[in-house]
Design a protein around this motif. Structure first.
Motif, short mmCIF file in Angstrom:
data_model
loop_
_atom_site.label_atom_id
_atom_site.label_comp_id
_atom_site.label_asym_id
_atom_site.label_seq_id
_atom_site.Cartn_x
_atom_site.Cartn_y
_atom_site.Cartn_z
N UNK A 133 7.90 2.81 -11.87
CA UNK A 133 7.50 3.41 -10.61
C UNK A 133 8.30 2.80 -9.47
N UNK A 134 7.81 3.02 -8.25
CA UNK A 134 8.52 2.54 -7.08
C UNK A 134 7.95 1.19 -6.62
N UNK A 135 8.76 0.15 -6.81
CA UNK A 135 8.39 -1.19 -6.36
C UNK A 135 8.43 -1.21 -4.83
N UNK A 136 7.50 -1.92 -4.15
CA UNK A 136 6.41 -2.74 -4.68
C UNK A 136 5.03 -2.10 -4.54
N UNK A 137 4.96 -0.78 -4.52
CA UNK A 137 3.67 -0.16 -4.21
C UNK A 137 3.14 0.76 -5.31
N UNK A 138 4.01 1.27 -6.17
CA UNK A 138 3.56 2.20 -7.21
C UNK A 138 3.93 1.67 -8.58
N UNK A 157 14.72 -1.71 -7.43
CA UNK A 157 14.84 -2.94 -6.65
C UNK A 157 15.56 -4.06 -7.40
N UNK A 158 15.23 -4.28 -8.66
CA UNK A 158 15.73 -5.46 -9.36
C UNK A 158 15.88 -5.16 -10.84
N UNK A 159 17.10 -4.84 -11.27
CA UNK A 159 17.35 -4.57 -12.70
C UNK A 159 17.78 -5.86 -13.38
N UNK A 160 16.94 -6.86 -13.30
CA UNK A 160 17.32 -8.16 -13.85
C UNK A 160 16.57 -8.50 -15.13
N UNK A 161 16.11 -7.49 -15.83
CA UNK A 161 15.48 -7.69 -17.14
C UNK A 161 16.53 -7.61 -18.24
N UNK A 162 17.65 -8.30 -18.04
CA UNK A 162 18.78 -8.29 -18.96
C UNK A 162 19.23 -9.73 -19.22
N UNK A 163 19.81 -10.01 -20.40
CA UNK A 163 20.24 -11.39 -20.69
C UNK A 163 21.24 -11.95 -19.68
N UNK A 185 0.81 -1.22 0.00
CA UNK A 185 0.00 0.00 0.00
C UNK A 185 0.84 1.27 0.00
N UNK A 186 2.11 1.12 0.31
CA UNK A 186 3.00 2.27 0.35
C UNK A 186 4.43 1.80 0.47
N UNK A 187 5.39 2.72 0.63
CA UNK A 187 6.79 2.33 0.75
C UNK A 187 7.01 1.35 1.90
N UNK A 188 7.85 0.35 1.65
CA UNK A 188 8.15 -0.68 2.65
C UNK A 188 9.64 -0.95 2.64
N UNK A 189 10.08 -1.73 3.63
CA UNK A 189 11.47 -2.16 3.72
C UNK A 189 11.76 -3.14 2.58
N UNK A 190 12.64 -2.76 1.66
CA UNK A 190 12.96 -3.62 0.52
C UNK A 190 13.84 -4.79 0.90
N UNK A 191 14.30 -4.83 2.14
CA UNK A 191 15.09 -5.95 2.60
C UNK A 191 14.27 -7.12 3.12
N UNK A 192 12.95 -6.97 3.15
CA UNK A 192 12.07 -8.01 3.66
C UNK A 192 11.04 -8.38 2.60
#
Length: 333
Positions: free
Chosen positions: A208-213, A304-310, A113-120
Motif C-alpha cells: 500500500x501507500x506508506x505511511x498511511x495505507x 518509499x523504501x525498497x530496501x528489503x534486498x540483500x 492518517x493520510x498522505x503526507x510529505x515523504x521528505x519529512x
C-alpha cells in the motif's frame, strides 16, 4: 508454523567453497554459512549500495532467527542489563534539544492518517518517553504476547552486550549480506528475482501507500513472529523485512569496491577502520557515529523504501534504536 519454502528457481547460483562445516552448531538454531566469493552491493538501486564488487568471506555460523523478546528477557534477567533507551540522555550529545525531550525513550512508528510529505520523517516517527524493548509503543504497551517477535529498540551497544553474553558476535556487513543471499549471487532478493513468486509474499514488508495505507497482504502489520516466512537457501528466516539488523561496520556513503581486479578481491572486509566520516552530513551538529543496518523492515514500501534486498543498507546512529530495529548473531569458527 513455517510456510513451505517457495523460492523461485534461478540459474544464477554462485559457486561456494566445498570445505565441510566444522562439526556441530555451537548453539541451537544456528546454521552454517559456507565461505566463498560473491558479488556484494548493487549498481541498480540506491547510490549507497554501489559499486557492486566481489568480496570473499570465510564460513561462519549464524542465528536462524533474529533475537526475540524472550531471549533478550533472559539476558536482562541474568545480567540486570539496562538498555540505552532506558537510560537518561546526555544533553551534550543532543545540542538544541529541549529538557522535556531528554528523557529515556525511543523512536516509535506512528501510522499517518493520510498522505503526507515523504521528505519529512517526523510525519511518522515520534520520540516516545519510556518506549524500550519491553514497552515497544511506550509505558502502557508490553511484549507479553510478543515473546516470539524480534526484540526492538536496541541500540548497537545493547546488541553487542547481548552477543557477548551469549558467547557470540555481531556480523560484519559483508558476512550479513553473504548470508542473506542464501547462495543466489547477484539476485535482487533473498529468494530470487521475483518479489512475489506465484503471488506469494516471502517477507514482512509494507503493501500500500506508506505511511498511511497498509493493505496487510502479507498477513502482518508491525513485526511478526520469527519464522513466519520461508527460509532462504542457507536456512535463515526473515533476512528481508520484519526488522532492520545491526552490523559492526561503520557506515560510509559508498562501498570501497575492488577496482575491478581479481587480485584485489577483499577477504573478510570489515568496512572503515574508524568512525571518522560515518556521521550524518545532514545534521552536522550531532557528531554521533553510525553503523550499517541491513535487511529492511516491515515499514519498507515500494513508494518509499525498497530496501528489503540483500544489497540494501542504511546508516543508524550507534546510540539509537527504534521500533523496527533488531539483530541476530554469528559465531566464527
Amino acid at each position: 508454523m513455517h510456510r513451505n519454502d517457495s523460492r523461485d528457481a534461478t540459474p544464477d547460483a554462485e559457486p561456494t567453497d566445498t570445505a565441510a562445516r566444522p562439526g556441530r552448531a555451537p548453539f541451537p538454531d544456528m546454521v552454517w554459512i559456507p565461505g566463498g566469493t560473491y558479488w556484494m552491493g548493487s549498481d541498480h538501486h540506491y547510490p549507497e549500495e554501489a559499486p557492486a564488487h566481489q568480496v570473499t568471506v570465510s564460513g561462519f555460523w549464524m542465528d536462524r532467527f533474529t533475537v526475540t523478546n524472550e531471549q533478550f528477557a533472559r539476558f536482562v534477567e541474568a545480567t540486570g542489563y539496562v538498555t540505552v533507551a532506558q537510560r537518561p540522555l546526555n544533553p551534550a550529545d543532543y545540542p538544541g534539544a529541549t529538557p522535556e525531550s531528554l528523557v529515556p525513550g525511543s523512536l516509535v512508528f506512528q501510522k499517518a492518517r493520510g498522505p503526507v510529505d515523504l521528505g519529512n520523517v517526523a510525519n511518522w516517527w515520534s520520540y516516545v518517553p519510556d518506549a524500550c524493548w519491553k514497552h515497544p509503543e511506550g509505558r502502557r504497551s508490553s511484549v507479553k504476547h510478543r515473546r516470539d517477535h524480534p526484540v526492538v529498540h536496541v541500540a548497537f551497544e545493547d546488541a553487542e552486550a547481548y552477543a557477548t553474553w551469549a558467547g557470540k558476535a555481531l556480523p560484519s556487513e559483508a558476512e550479513w549480506e553473504r548470508a542473506a543471499r542464501g547462495g543466489l549471487d547477484r539476485n535482487e532478493f533473498c529468494w530470487g528475482n521475483d518479489f512475489t513468486p506465484n503471488g506469494e509474499h516471502l517477507a514482512n514488508t509494507w503493501q500500500g501507500y506508506f505511511p498511511w495505507q497498509n493493505l496487510r497482504e502479507d498477513g502482518h502489520e508491525g513485526t511478526c513472529p520469527v519464522g513466519a516466512f520461508p527460509p532462504n537457501g542457507y536456512g535463515l528466516h526473515e533476512m528481508a523485512g520484519n526488522v532492520w539488523e545491526w552490523t559492526t561496520d561503520w557506515y560510509q556513503e559508498r562501498h570501497q569496491g575492488n577496482k575491478g581486479k581479481a587480485c584485489c578481491i577483499p577477504v573478510n572486509p570489515r568496512g572503515p577502520a574508524t568512525a571518522q566520516g560515518s556521521q550524518d552530513p545532514s545534521t552536522p551538529a550531532i557528531t554521533l557515529p553510525r553503523r550499517v543496518l541491513k535487511g529492511g523492515s516491515h515499514l519498507c514500501a515500494p513508494n518509499y523504501c525498497r530496501r528489503y534486498r540483500p544489497a540494501a543498507r542504511s546508516p543508524q546512529a550507534v546510540d539509537s534504536g527504534a521500533s523496527h530495529i533488531g539483530f541476530r548473531c554469528i559465531v566464527r569458527p
